[in-house]
Design an enzyme around this catalytic site. Structure first.
Site, mmCIF file in Angstrom:
data_model
loop_
_atom_site.group_PDB
_atom_site.id
_atom_site.type_symbol
_atom_site.label_atom_id
_atom_site.label_comp_id
_atom_site.label_asym_id
_atom_site.label_seq_id
_atom_site.Cartn_x
_atom_site.Cartn_y
_atom_site.Cartn_z
ATOM 1 C CG ASP A 16 -0.717 3.520 -12.780
ATOM 2 O OD1 ASP A 16 -1.911 3.139 -12.658
ATOM 3 O OD2 ASP A 16 -0.108 3.344 -11.741
ATOM 4 N NE ARG A 59 -0.504 6.683 0.703
ATOM 5 C CZ ARG A 59 -0.604 5.532 0.303
ATOM 6 N NH1 ARG A 59 -1.148 5.273 -1.115
ATOM 7 N NH2 ARG A 59 0.053 4.364 0.676
ATOM 8 C CE1 TYR A 101 -6.586 -23.457 -14.111
ATOM 9 C CE2 TYR A 101 -5.881 -23.311 -16.480
ATOM 10 C CZ TYR A 101 -5.506 -23.266 -15.187
ATOM 11 O OH TYR A 101 -4.315 -22.876 -14.741
ATOM 12 C CG PHE A 161 1.015 4.280 -6.275
ATOM 13 C CD1 PHE A 161 0.422 5.131 -5.484
ATOM 14 C CD2 PHE A 161 0.733 3.181 -6.402
ATOM 15 C CE1 PHE A 161 -0.681 4.790 -4.468
ATOM 16 C CE2 PHE A 161 -0.197 2.727 -5.410
ATOM 17 C CZ PHE A 161 -0.808 3.387 -4.614
ATOM 18 C CB THR A 162 3.292 2.919 -2.399
ATOM 19 O OG1 THR A 162 2.016 2.538 -2.907
ATOM 20 C CG2 THR A 162 3.252 4.007 -1.640
ATOM 21 C CE LYS A 166 -6.745 1.875 -6.922
ATOM 22 N NZ LYS A 166 -6.119 0.517 -6.614
ATOM 23 C CG PHE A 196 2.014 2.674 3.214
ATOM 24 C CD1 PHE A 196 3.199 2.414 2.493
ATOM 25 C CD2 PHE A 196 0.665 1.965 2.932
ATOM 26 C CE1 PHE A 196 3.067 1.745 0.986
ATOM 27 C CE2 PHE A 196 0.528 1.443 1.526
ATOM 28 C CZ PHE A 196 1.815 1.391 0.741
HETATM 29 N N1 F0G Z 1 -1.268 2.385 -9.451
HETATM 30 C C1 F0G Z 1 -2.088 3.255 -8.985
HETATM 31 C C2 F0G Z 1 -2.126 4.622 -9.376
HETATM 32 C C3 F0G Z 1 -2.826 2.969 -7.527
HETATM 33 O O1 F0G Z 1 -3.573 3.993 -7.142
HETATM 34 C C4 F0G Z 1 -2.699 1.680 -7.070
HETATM 35 C C5 F0G Z 1 -3.438 1.157 -6.041
HETATM 36 C C6 F0G Z 1 -2.049 0.658 -8.004
HETATM 37 C C7 F0G Z 1 -1.258 1.226 -9.052
HETATM 38 C C8 F0G Z 1 -1.890 -0.747 -7.565
HETATM 39 O O2 F0G Z 1 -3.269 -1.372 -7.987
HETATM 40 O O3 F0G Z 1 -3.955 -2.140 -5.256
HETATM 41 O O4 F0G Z 1 -4.747 -3.018 -7.412
HETATM 42 O O5 F0G Z 1 -2.586 -3.409 -6.888
HETATM 43 N N2 F0G Z 1 -3.878 2.106 -5.183
HETATM 44 C C9 F0G Z 1 -4.600 1.928 -4.065
HETATM 45 C C10 F0G Z 1 -4.996 2.975 -3.189
HETATM 46 C C11 F0G Z 1 -4.138 0.630 -3.144
HETATM 47 O O6 F0G Z 1 -5.598 2.929 -2.024
HETATM 48 O O7 F0G Z 1 -4.557 4.020 -3.610
HETATM 49 P P1 F0G Z 1 -3.454 -2.738 -6.921
#
Ligand code: F0G
Length: 462
Positions: free
Chosen positions: A220, A387, A77, A129-130, A263, A454
């Site tokens: 990021d 997108r 833990y 970014f979303t 990634k 989305f």
């Molecule tokens: N920043 C970027 C540039 C991303 O592409 C993503 C995730 C995140 C932050 C968030 O990270 O998913 O680990 O919580 N992108 C995925 C995509 C979902 O399909 O582009 P996460």
């Protein structure tokens, strides 16, 4: 007789040891599946997908070294040895002394937004970014896009379309004052712009400007390795530097980073928050126990952290990133044979089809990119994602759709997963849909969740 010029190809720096069967389906089967999924590729069952280009997030193939690392997971833990392996590599590659693990990127985004943002603040960034923007907005900030104009033009071939427009950034600082800007949010490459990188020169210029106003930069660094590759191959003076050296130079301009490890690190789950600022770190280390778990595991298993630590060693290998981007480039050059429009130049992680152009007969409120992604799935079982207007969501002030200039379908490449033959199959399917584009009708949204619509929105054929 003149000697024939022989093309010399590249190939992946690995061979395949384990395989996972995938299912081919009939059009009839796919018609039912996409209808049941409300014409949203996020709602398909993955069993019904043939070639899955939905995302490169957590969909990577781990190496034998990473799988071996999974077996030495220390599931204590507190104080797992894998945490310390990971921390050492975070210091080594990102140059950040303080580190908090998280279960994925958005958990780090959530914490850093809550820590740094006050209600009424502004966050400038190189396109949204979303999840990043949502967390900034939930913390009370207004996100302001300060990316260069070229980023919104899919035909513009400029090599660094992820750059920040210094004039736009200066104008914002003058308008709202530096005190209202806790940090500039920089991503590289820029996911929503088509995987477009920023240049080191631009980063240095932004740093200089912000430093003079005491504004910090946060990175990021989710796909920072791809940005480093583009700097190496496109920017003067970097050809001889290693990917690791370029990454270190990039991160040196930032106060901190957040990373979706799903990634670059070639794992299936994980996230990183790392910084040079001890005070910010202490807040994050305290907050992580509320939302994720103890600060030496942050919602991850010990084995996940070991796979991440090894992934960090592998991500900086030039041949790996070269093969990755090589696949995307190959996809683009094959699409060119059929004249299919996509965002240029080819980006880091994906090909982005220009749905606005391909389905130019559909108005944007009939969701051309959502429609195109569904049609592509119907044709061959290839899964991409929207997108465009659906991803952009609604303006929190007016409640209206945000209509982005870019209306795209993203076809994303999981790392080390698909072969060139899979790419050929996907390209041929896109070419068929493209040929038949005039017969395609649009969609109507019939269910809309409040956040990140989305992912779970549902549609009906018009
Ligand atoms: N920043 C970027 C540039 C991303 O592409 C993503 C995730 C995140 C932050 C968030 O990270 O998913 O680990 O919580 N992108 C995925 C995509 C979902 O399909 O582009 P996460």
């Amino acid at each position: 007789m003149a000697k024939k010029v022989i093309k010399r190809s590249w190939a992946e720096p690995f061979k395949i040891k384990v395989v996972e069967p995938i299912k081919m389906t009939t059009r009839e089967h796919r018609e039912k599946a996409i209808k049941t999924a409300g014409y949203n590729t996020f709602l398909l069952e993955s069993e019904d997908v043939y070639i899955d280009l939905l995302t490169d997030s957590g969909t990577n193939a781990m190496s034998d070294r990473q799988w071996a690392g999974m077996m030495v997971g220390d599931e204590a833990y507190a104080g797992s040895r894998n945490f310390y392996h990971l921390w050492n590599n975070v210091k080594k590659y990102y140059g950040m002394p303080y580190f908090v693990p998280t279960h994925q990127g958005r958990a780090a985004e959530h914490m850093i937004s809550q820590i740094l943002i006050k209600k009424g603040d502004y966050i400038p960034g190189n396109m949204y970014f979303t999840t990043t923007r949502l967390h900034q907005e939930l913390a009370g900030a207004t996100f302001i896009d300060v990316i260069v104009d070229e980023a919104h033009d899919p035909t513009n071939e400029k090599p660094f379309k992820g750059n920040i427009d210094l004039k736009k950034l200066k104008a914002l600082i003058n308008k709202v004052g530096a005190k209202k800007i806790p940090y500039v949010s920089i991503a590289g490459p820029v996911n929503m712009a088509g995987g477009q990188p920023f240049s080191m020169k631009n980063l240095k210029d932004v740093y200089k400007l912000c430093n003079s106003h005491k504004i910090k930069l946060w990175f990021d660094a989710t796909r920072a390795i791809e940005n480093a590759y583009f700097i190496k191959t496109r920017e003067r003076g970097y050809a001889k530097k290693t990917i690791a050296e370029i990454l270190k130079e990039m991160t040196s301009y930032f106060e901190g980073i957040w990373v979706s490890a799903k990634k670059d690190l070639m794992v299936n789950i994980g996230g990183i928050l790392a910084t040079k600022n001890k005070k910010v770190f202490e807040k994050a280390r305290n907050m992580v126990v509320v939302y994720e778990g103890l600060h030496t595991y942050g919602g991850l298993a010990g084995r996940d952290m070991e796979a991440m630590a090894i992934g960090l060693n592998e991500m900086v290998e030039y041949d790996n990133v070269r093969a990755r981007i090589g696949q995307v480039e190959y996809f683009g050059s094959e699409l060119d044979k059929y004249g299919v429009p996509y965002v240029r130049p080819v980006g880091g992680h994906a090909i982005f089809l220009d749905a606005k152009k391909i389905l130019s007969h559909l108005p944007q409120d009939q969701f051309p990119a959502q429609t195109l992604a569904a049609e592509l799935y119907l044709d061959s079982g290839v899964r991409g994602m929207e997108r465009g207007v659906v991803s952009a969501g609604r303006d929190p002030e007016t409640g209206e759709h945000r209509f982005p200039k870019l209306e795209l379908v993203r076809l994303t490449f999981p790392r080390r997963v698909y072969t060139q033959a899979h790419i050929d199959v996907a390209v041929e399917s896109i070419a068929s849909v493209y040929q038949n584009r005039k017969n395609i009708t649009g969609l109507k949204m019939i269910y809309e969740p409040e956040y990140l619509r989305f992912f779970q929105g549902r549609f009906k054929k018009l």
